[in-house]
Design a protein around this motif. Structure first.
Motif, PDB file in Angstrom:
ATOM      1  N   VAL A 107       2.342   7.323  -6.826  1.00  0.00           N
ATOM      2  CA  VAL A 107       0.958   7.723  -6.286  1.00  0.00           C
ATOM      3  C   VAL A 107       0.468   6.072  -6.080  1.00  0.00           C
ATOM      4  O   VAL A 107       0.599   5.154  -6.839  1.00  0.00           O
ATOM      5  N   GLY A 108      -0.100   5.698  -5.001  1.00  0.00           N
ATOM      6  CA  GLY A 108      -0.827   4.511  -4.730  1.00  0.00           C
ATOM      7  C   GLY A 108      -2.466   4.626  -4.334  1.00  0.00           C
ATOM      8  O   GLY A 108      -2.516   5.359  -3.407  1.00  0.00           O
ATOM      9  N   ASP A 109      -3.089   4.580  -5.305  1.00  0.00           N
ATOM     10  CA  ASP A 109      -4.781   4.807  -5.179  1.00  0.00           C
ATOM     11  C   ASP A 109      -5.213   3.145  -4.733  1.00  0.00           C
ATOM     12  O   ASP A 109      -5.231   2.092  -5.124  1.00  0.00           O
ATOM     13  N   ILE A 110      -5.843   3.374  -3.209  1.00  0.00           N
ATOM     14  CA  ILE A 110      -5.969   2.068  -2.835  1.00  0.00           C
ATOM     15  C   ILE A 110      -7.507   1.925  -2.277  1.00  0.00           C
ATOM     16  O   ILE A 110      -8.105   3.024  -1.700  1.00  0.00           O
ATOM     17  N   PHE A 111      -8.474   0.771  -2.428  1.00  0.00           N
ATOM     18  CA  PHE A 111      -9.513   0.743  -1.987  1.00  0.00           C
ATOM     19  C   PHE A 111      -9.723   0.944  -0.347  1.00  0.00           C
ATOM     20  O   PHE A 111      -8.699   0.511   0.219  1.00  0.00           O
ATOM     21  N   ALA A 112     -10.632   1.575   0.319  1.00  0.00           N
ATOM     22  CA  ALA A 112     -10.432   2.123   1.775  1.00  0.00           C
ATOM     23  C   ALA A 112     -10.382   0.831   2.490  1.00  0.00           C
ATOM     24  O   ALA A 112      -9.984   0.951   3.652  1.00  0.00           O
ATOM     25  N   ASP A 113     -11.009  -0.333   1.918  1.00  0.00           N
ATOM     26  CA  ASP A 113     -10.996  -1.539   2.800  1.00  0.00           C
ATOM     27  C   ASP A 113      -9.723  -2.361   2.831  1.00  0.00           C
ATOM     28  O   ASP A 113      -9.576  -3.349   3.492  1.00  0.00           O
ATOM     29  N   ASN A 114      -8.855  -1.913   1.676  1.00  0.00           N
ATOM     30  CA  ASN A 114      -7.480  -2.643   1.771  1.00  0.00           C
ATOM     31  C   ASN A 114      -6.478  -2.370   3.012  1.00  0.00           C
ATOM     32  O   ASN A 114      -5.739  -1.391   2.592  1.00  0.00           O
ATOM     33  N   LYS A 115      -6.674  -2.831   3.874  1.00  0.00           N
ATOM     34  CA  LYS A 115      -5.867  -2.477   5.149  1.00  0.00           C
ATOM     35  C   LYS A 115      -4.503  -2.949   5.073  1.00  0.00           C
ATOM     36  O   LYS A 115      -3.490  -2.152   5.387  1.00  0.00           O
ATOM     37  N   GLY A 116      -4.225  -3.953   4.217  1.00  0.00           N
ATOM     38  CA  GLY A 116      -2.708  -4.345   4.122  1.00  0.00           C
ATOM     39  C   GLY A 116      -1.978  -3.200   3.234  1.00  0.00           C
ATOM     40  O   GLY A 116      -0.923  -2.884   3.610  1.00  0.00           O
ATOM     41  N   SER A 117      -2.601  -2.649   2.006  1.00  0.00           N
ATOM     42  CA  SER A 117      -1.925  -1.893   1.204  1.00  0.00           C
ATOM     43  C   SER A 117      -1.618  -0.390   1.902  1.00  0.00           C
ATOM     44  O   SER A 117      -0.660   0.402   1.720  1.00  0.00           O
ATOM     45  N   LYS A 118      -2.708  -0.223   2.672  1.00  0.00           N
ATOM     46  CA  LYS A 118      -2.746   1.162   3.406  1.00  0.00           C
ATOM     47  C   LYS A 118      -1.706   1.113   4.405  1.00  0.00           C
ATOM     48  O   LYS A 118      -0.925   2.202   4.721  1.00  0.00           O
ATOM     49  N   LYS A 119      -1.523   0.170   5.125  1.00  0.00           N
ATOM     50  CA  LYS A 119      -0.479  -0.054   6.332  1.00  0.00           C
ATOM     51  C   LYS A 119       1.119  -0.088   5.185  1.00  0.00           C
ATOM     52  O   LYS A 119       1.945   0.575   5.771  1.00  0.00           O
TER      53      LYS A 119
END
Length: 201
Positions: free
Chosen positions: A137-149
């Motif tokens: 699992v990766g839990d990511i702050f919604a503003d973290n566009k790089g990690s989401k990508k």
């Protein structure tokens, strides 16, 4: 059936340009430069560590968690100059449920240079094939566009959004949860379009 971690030391992992080895207390001074940087840590915590001593206590806690099979902490080393340029860890590791969450911090000088693009396939291979995990699992702050990508390019499933899970003292932040299952990894591998990846990490 629970997975069994048969190693007593943190296994080393290798990629073409980077080396991941077990974190030690001696790494604290080198890690401090990025673990204490507010801009680097903005998508992880609004209150980064303030002293090397505080970081040493955090490392001790991670190493104790490793002994209890709850965490595996690595430092990321740039092979070119042997510089510690980040950290990666499996945390909330659960051997019975065969799952873990991933956490990473990269020095600001090495962000947006493909570090995680190179490292993540090795991490996934180790987690699913060596440890025998079923879910990562990766839990990511919604503003973290790089990690989401990064998650989306590697084929992670977007499980959903946890609303306003964290606060920086003024503003609440949503968390986006991504996951990959062992069956999904085995079906397509970590990257179905390896040559198409270009992202900020």
């Amino acid at each position: 059936m629970a997975i069994v971690l048969e190693f007593t030391e943190i296994p080393a992992l290798e990629t073409e340009n980077f080396h991941l080895r077990g974190m030690t207390l001696k790494d604290a001074p080198n890690m401090y430069s990025f673990m204490s940087d507010k801009e680097t840590m903005k998508y992880i915590t609004p209150h980064p560590i303030e002293t090397v001593k505080e970081l040493e206590a955090s490392i001790k806690n991670s190493l104790e968690n490793f002994k209890q099979q709850k965490e595996i902490p690595w430092v990321i080393i740039n092979k070119q100059d042997e510089q510690v340029i980040g950290m990666f860890r499996f945390h909330k590791l659960h051997t019975w449920h065969q799952k873990t969450e991933m956490g990473v911090v990269i020095h600001k000088d090495f962000q947006q240079k493909g570090v995680m693009t190179e490292i993540l396939p090795k991490i996934l291979e180790f987690g699913f094939n060596t440890l025998g995990l079923n879910r990562m699992v990766g839990d990511i702050f919604a503003d973290n566009k790089g990690s989401k990508k990064l998650m989306e390019k590697f084929g992670f499933h977007k499980d959903g959004i946890l609303r306003e899970t964290d606060i920086d003292g003024e503003r609440f932040y949503d968390t986006v949860v991504y996951s990959m299952l062992k069956s999904e990894y085995q079906e397509g591998g970590p990257m179905k379009s390896r040559g198409e990846i270009s992202l900020a990490d």
